[in-house]
Design a protein around this motif. Structure first.
Motif, PDB file in Angstrom:
ATOM      1  N   TYR A  58      46.454  44.478  36.374  1.00 16.69           N
ATOM      2  CA  TYR A  58      46.158  43.541  37.100  1.00 16.69           C
ATOM      3  C   TYR A  58      45.756  44.261  37.553  1.00 16.69           C
ATOM      4  CZ  TYR A  58      47.564  39.739  34.410  1.00 16.69           C
ATOM      5  OH  TYR A  58      47.920  39.064  33.060  1.00 16.69           O
ATOM      6  N   THR A  59      44.530  44.746  38.554  1.00 22.02           N
ATOM      7  CA  THR A  59      43.910  45.507  39.777  1.00 22.02           C
ATOM      8  C   THR A  59      43.318  44.661  40.733  1.00 22.02           C
ATOM      9  OG1 THR A  59      41.848  46.102  38.532  1.00 22.02           O
ATOM     10  CG2 THR A  59      43.259  47.235  38.663  1.00 22.02           C
ATOM     11  N   PHE A  60      43.713  44.760  41.822  1.00 15.34           N
ATOM     12  CA  PHE A  60      43.018  44.066  42.990  1.00 15.34           C
ATOM     13  C   PHE A  60      42.923  45.091  43.949  1.00 15.34           C
ATOM     14  CE2 PHE A  60      47.534  42.617  41.844  1.00 15.34           C
ATOM     15  CZ  PHE A  60      46.914  41.434  41.083  1.00 15.34           C
ATOM     16  N   ARG A  61      41.521  44.758  45.222  1.00 14.39           N
ATOM     17  CA  ARG A  61      40.686  45.723  45.182  1.00 14.39           C
ATOM     18  C   ARG A  61      41.933  45.516  47.127  1.00 14.39           C
ATOM     19  NH1 ARG A  61      36.183  44.837  42.470  1.00 14.39           N
ATOM     20  NH2 ARG A  61      35.425  43.460  43.766  1.00 14.39           N
ATOM     21  N   THR A  62      42.230  44.252  47.023  1.00 12.32           N
ATOM     22  CA  THR A  62      42.769  44.071  48.081  1.00 12.32           C
ATOM     23  C   THR A  62      44.042  42.750  48.410  1.00 12.32           C
ATOM     24  OG1 THR A  62      42.857  42.601  49.879  1.00 12.32           O
ATOM     25  CG2 THR A  62      41.242  41.946  48.532  1.00 12.32           C
ATOM     26  N   THR A  63      45.192  43.009  48.971  1.00  8.54           N
ATOM     27  CA  THR A  63      45.907  42.117  48.598  1.00  8.54           C
ATOM     28  C   THR A  63      46.102  41.006  49.472  1.00  8.54           C
ATOM     29  OG1 THR A  63      47.899  43.349  50.002  1.00  8.54           O
ATOM     30  CG2 THR A  63      47.733  44.076  47.914  1.00  8.54           C
ATOM     31  N   LYS A  64      45.461  41.201  50.464  1.00 11.10           N
ATOM     32  CA  LYS A  64      44.935  39.331  51.369  1.00 11.10           C
ATOM     33  C   LYS A  64      44.992  38.793  50.768  1.00 11.10           C
ATOM     34  CE  LYS A  64      41.662  38.880  54.979  1.00 11.10           C
ATOM     35  NZ  LYS A  64      40.349  39.659  54.889  1.00 11.10           N
ATOM     36  N   TYR A  65      44.383  38.756  49.364  1.00  9.29           N
ATOM     37  CA  TYR A  65      44.010  36.910  48.408  1.00  9.29           C
ATOM     38  C   TYR A  65      45.217  37.066  47.720  1.00  9.29           C
ATOM     39  CZ  TYR A  65      39.553  37.361  51.207  1.00  9.29           C
ATOM     40  OH  TYR A  65      39.238  37.577  51.814  1.00  9.29           O
ATOM     41  N   SER A  66      46.297  37.737  47.739  1.00 12.27           N
ATOM     42  CA  SER A  66      47.407  37.375  46.378  1.00 12.27           C
ATOM     43  C   SER A  66      48.540  37.785  47.057  1.00 12.27           C
ATOM     44  CB  SER A  66      47.234  38.701  45.814  1.00 12.27           C
ATOM     45  OG  SER A  66      47.391  40.119  46.108  1.00 12.27           O
ATOM     46  N   GLU A  67      49.931  37.302  46.564  1.00  8.29           N
ATOM     47  CA  GLU A  67      50.878  36.799  46.388  1.00  8.29           C
ATOM     48  C   GLU A  67      52.110  37.040  45.156  1.00  8.29           C
ATOM     49  OE1 GLU A  67      52.662  32.534  48.238  1.00  8.29           O
ATOM     50  OE2 GLU A  67      50.598  33.203  49.044  1.00  8.29           O
ATOM     51  N   ARG A  68      53.336  37.307  45.798  1.00 11.58           N
ATOM     52  CA  ARG A  68      54.380  38.002  44.998  1.00 11.58           C
ATOM     53  C   ARG A  68      55.457  37.535  44.802  1.00 11.58           C
ATOM     54  NH1 ARG A  68      57.855  41.537  45.254  1.00 11.58           N
ATOM     55  NH2 ARG A  68      58.563  43.203  42.856  1.00 11.58           N
TER      56      ARG A  68
END
Lengths: 82, 82
Positions: A58-68
């Motif tokens: 899973y690749t994300f160009r930004t972590t702005k919209y993701s949470e863990r």
């Protein structure tokens, strides 16, 4: 994250840890360049048996919209030596 | 994705599949509302042993900046009946 036969799992983890941090039994995370991402995939492709093993990226160009979020024990991590 | 003791793993998968689709041995994916996400976490918290088990949730408010790639076999999926 990967699901790999016993024989190859150590090699897959070792290879992946050159590029990423280990966070759970079969999960790694990290910042990776496009070039290193392609290298990692090529290396893993040469290790795995594609008929039984599986690796998901899973690749994300930004972590702005993701949470863990983790529930239960936090395994893996930088301090663990294999 | 989860890393769960043998005794509890079936229950964790069954519970998670009420809300998400199974994509790999210990990986599920899907669209989930905030309410259902909280419900899922509460249900899993009541199943897992927090001293040995681990569940990681990655949530994305948008899939615009994310990608998913699989190498090897694609396991799980809707058609698999446990």
């Amino acid at each position: 994250m990967y699901d790999i036969g016993q024989k190859r799992v150590g090699k897959v983890l070792k290879t992946s840890r050159k590029y990423l941090n280990w966070v759970q039994n079969s999960v790694l995370e990290g910042n990776i360049s496009r070039v290193n991402y392609e290298k990692l995939k090529a290396e893993l492709n040469s290790i795995i048996n594609p008929e039984v093993d599986s690796v998901i990226f899973y690749t994300f160009r930004t972590t702005k919209y993701s949470e863990r979020e983790i529930i239960g024990i936090q395994k893996g991590g930088e301090e663990v030596i294999l």
